[in-house]
Enzyme design. Structure first.
Site, PDB file in Angstrom:
ATOM      1  N   GLY A  14       0.779  -1.241   0.000  1.00 47.44           N
ATOM      2  CA  GLY A  14       0.000   0.000   0.000  1.00 47.44           C
ATOM      3  C   GLY A  14       0.806   1.284   0.000  1.00 47.44           C
ATOM      4  CB  SER A  15       4.319   2.206  -0.711  1.00 49.70           C
ATOM      5  OG  SER A  15       4.558   1.870  -2.048  1.00 49.70           O
ATOM      6  CG  ASN A  16       2.053   3.413  -5.765  1.00 51.05           C
ATOM      7  OD1 ASN A  16       2.464   4.415  -6.332  1.00 51.05           O
ATOM      8  ND2 ASN A  16       2.642   2.232  -5.875  1.00 51.05           N
ATOM      9  CE  LYS A  93      -7.719 -12.371  -6.337  1.00 47.59           C
ATOM     10  NZ  LYS A  93      -7.543 -13.761  -6.712  1.00 47.59           N
ATOM     11  CB  ILE A  95     -11.711  -4.255 -12.796  1.00 50.06           C
ATOM     12  CG1 ILE A  95     -10.564  -3.618 -12.020  1.00 50.06           C
ATOM     13  CG2 ILE A  95     -13.001  -3.466 -12.568  1.00 50.06           C
ATOM     14  CD1 ILE A  95     -10.708  -3.673 -10.521  1.00 50.06           C
ATOM     15  CG  ASN A 109      -3.260  -0.590 -12.703  1.00 54.99           C
ATOM     16  OD1 ASN A 109      -3.119  -0.771 -11.480  1.00 54.99           O
ATOM     17  ND2 ASN A 109      -2.604  -1.314 -13.592  1.00 54.99           N
ATOM     18  CG  HIS A 111       2.352  -1.910 -15.268  1.00 50.95           C
ATOM     19  ND1 HIS A 111       1.879  -3.116 -14.787  1.00 50.95           N
ATOM     20  CD2 HIS A 111       3.437  -2.206 -16.020  1.00 50.95           C
ATOM     21  CE1 HIS A 111       2.650  -4.098 -15.245  1.00 50.95           C
ATOM     22  NE2 HIS A 111       3.600  -3.571 -15.991  1.00 50.95           N
ATOM     23  CG  ASP A 152      -0.927  -4.176 -17.113  1.00 45.74           C
ATOM     24  OD1 ASP A 152      -1.461  -3.570 -16.177  1.00 45.74           O
ATOM     25  OD2 ASP A 152      -0.176  -5.157 -16.956  1.00 45.74           O
ATOM     26  CD  GLU A 181       5.192   2.006  -8.977  1.00 46.75           C
ATOM     27  OE1 GLU A 181       4.068   1.805  -8.495  1.00 46.75           O
ATOM     28  OE2 GLU A 181       6.041   1.108  -9.089  1.00 46.75           O
TER      29      GLU A 181
HETATM   30  C1  GRF Z   1       3.468  -1.019  -7.565  1.00 49.87           C
HETATM   31  O1  GRF Z   1       4.725  -1.305  -8.084  1.00 49.87           O
HETATM   32  C2  GRF Z   1       2.476  -0.774  -8.668  1.00 49.87           C
HETATM   33  O2  GRF Z   1       3.052  -0.230  -9.815  1.00 49.87           O
HETATM   34  C3  GRF Z   1       1.961  -2.156  -8.970  1.00 49.87           C
HETATM   35  O3  GRF Z   1       1.905  -2.795  -7.719  1.00 49.87           O
HETATM   36  C4  GRF Z   1       2.878  -2.220  -6.841  1.00 49.87           C
HETATM   37  C5  GRF Z   1       2.144  -1.826  -5.603  1.00 49.87           C
HETATM   38  O4  GRF Z   1       3.022  -1.350  -4.601  1.00 49.87           O
HETATM   39  N1  GRF Z   1       0.701  -2.115  -9.666  1.00 49.87           N
HETATM   40  P1  GRF Z   1       2.424  -0.691  -3.290  1.00 49.87           P
HETATM   41  O5  GRF Z   1       1.469  -1.709  -2.673  1.00 49.87           O
HETATM   42  O6  GRF Z   1       1.708   0.565  -3.683  1.00 49.87           O
HETATM   43  O7  GRF Z   1       3.593  -0.424  -2.411  1.00 49.87           O
END
Ligand code: GRF
Length: 206
Positions: A14-16, A93, A95, A109, A111, A152, A181
């Site tokens: 969940g870092s993003n 998963k 959608i 999303n 990537h 994607d 990201e």
């Molecule tokens: C990220 O690298 C994102 O690009 C991909 O999954 C990873 C999720 O990382 N779709 P986090 O859970 O947000 O740290």
């Protein structure tokens, strides 16, 4: 101007999601993190959301064994909370059609590559960075795109290039890409709010 209501779908650390929530809380984004849904009840993302008092739910084949009902239930909770934009922040998963129809053009999303390179089913996490290193490519990057019926392949909203050095390993690359990201996802949301990136059904400040 009303705040953009964000709903997150997450599977892992969940870092993003965390970076986007921080940007909402510090006023960088005129947006509100409304709820978090994870298919993985042990995900770090659910823990982060709960520690920040954001409603966090587990929806998976365990809670809804029928995939159609799962798709309907997830769509319903997003609609009940009047979510404007659904953010897939490491959601593993596919959608379902109910959610896609309800939120078409409003599901984003991220990537960790320059799509269409290194995308598609099975290309996730370290597999992406390992394939990039094995390829000998000189650059990789990050893509934020709309979600459609294929993995994607939706419309690309933004990309950032990350240079690869000779000393890079998949781990060092993954770390650098992840940092990009976090900033790119926030920038894209800022552009959506400003109206620089137009999403169907989203009123903006311009
Ligand atoms: C990220 O690298 C994102 O690009 C991909 O999954 C990873 C999720 O990382 N779709 P986090 O859970 O947000 O740290």
């Amino acid at each position: 101007m009303k705040k953009l209501k964000l709903g997150f779908l997450v599977s892992g650390r969940g870092s993003n999601m965390h970076a986007i929530i921080d940007a909402c809380l510090d006023g960088t984004l005129n947006a509100e993190p409304v709820l978090v849904i994870s298919n993985n009840m042990d995900s770090g993302a659910l823990e982060i959301a709960r520690s920040m008092n954001i409603p966090a739910y587990h929806y998976s084949a365990r809670t809804h064994p029928d995939p159609v009902q799962l798709d309907q239930a997830m769509t319903e909770i997003l609609m009940t909370h009047k979510i404007d934009v659904v953010i897939l922040a490491g959601f593993m998963k596919k959608i379902g059609p109910v959610m896609l129809n309800a939120f078409r053009g409003r599901i984003l999303n991220i990537h960790p590559s320059l799509l269409p390179k290194y995308g598609g089913q099975g290309m996730y996490g370290m597999k992406v960075h390992e394939a990039v290193i094995d390829s000998g490519d000189k650059v990789t990057g990050v893509t934020v795109h709309l979600v459609d019926d294929n993995y994607d392949q939706g419309t690309i909203l933004a990309q950032r290039v990350v240079e690869i050095s000779e000393n890079d390993t998949s781990e060092t690359l993954a770390e650098r890409v992840l940092g990009i990201e976090h900033t790119l996802f926030v920038e894209v949301l800022k552009d959506i709010i400003k109206g620089k990136i137009k999403l169907s059904g989203i009123a903006t400040s311009t």
